[in-house]
Design an enzyme around this catalytic site. Structure first.
Site, PDB file in Angstrom:
ATOM      1  N   GLU A 199       0.869  -1.169   0.000  1.00 11.35           N
ATOM      2  CA  GLU A 199       0.000   0.000   0.000  1.00 11.35           C
ATOM      3  C   GLU A 199       0.904   1.217   0.000  1.00 11.35           C
ATOM      4  O   GLU A 199       1.944   1.225   0.658  1.00 11.35           O
ATOM      5  CB  GLU A 199      -0.882   0.028   1.240  1.00 11.35           C
ATOM      6  N   TYR A 224       7.114   1.944  -7.910  1.00 15.19           N
ATOM      7  CA  TYR A 224       6.428   0.648  -7.947  1.00 15.19           C
ATOM      8  C   TYR A 224       5.898   0.335  -9.341  1.00 15.19           C
ATOM      9  O   TYR A 224       6.033  -0.796  -9.819  1.00 15.19           O
ATOM     10  CB  TYR A 224       5.299   0.611  -6.911  1.00 15.19           C
TER      11      TYR A 224
END
Length: 147
Positions: A104, A116
């Site tokens: 997250e 990411y």
């Protein structure tokens, strides 16, 4: 710079806690930083010339890895160390025959979000109002990587 990534040890924790406080607007509590023996723990430390420059806390539960926390000392940010640390994690997951990695990220943390995405993670969902901010709350973006 001499870079190495090693399993996290108690010797690293004072430096990790200091980085945690500098790198995150809402840092983990010291007691959480010092808890190294959680189920499935695979925490690692990135050393720069023998000193802690970054770290990640991850948990591998039956082949599903959760990246719980990752940080690079602000002194070293922007030098590719976050990318190197994340690549190490993904390689470690492959070696351990993990099936997926989940994380997250704060919706406002665009550098991490882009890191990411560039590493091959995909956005799968959001937790609305998950993270505290100075003025209220913000969303957590849930991301996954399948090995």
């Amino acid at each position: 710079m001499n870079i190495s990534i090693v399993p996290m040890s108690a010797d690293h924790l004072d430096q990790i806690y200091q980085i945690e406080r500098r790198a995150h607007s809402f840092p983990w509590k010291e007691s959480i930083i010092r808890a190294l023996d959680s189920r499935g723990a695979c925490h690692h430390t990135l050393l720069v010339d023998g000193r802690v420059g970054g770290y990640f806390y991850a948990q591998n539960i039956v082949g599903e890895v959760s990246l719980l926390n990752i940080a690079i000392d602000p002194v070293y940010q922007g030098k590719g160390l976050g990318r190197q640390l994340l690549a190490f994690l993904l390689s470690l997951c492959e070696q351990q025959d993990a099936e997926s990695v989940w994380l997250e990220v704060r919706a406002s943390n665009l550098p991490a979000y882009q890191l990411y995405l560039n590493a091959g993670f995909n956005e799968v969902d959001r937790r609305f109002g998950y993270y505290p901010t100075e003025n209220g709350r913000e969303d957590a973006i849930i991301m996954s990587y399948f090995l």
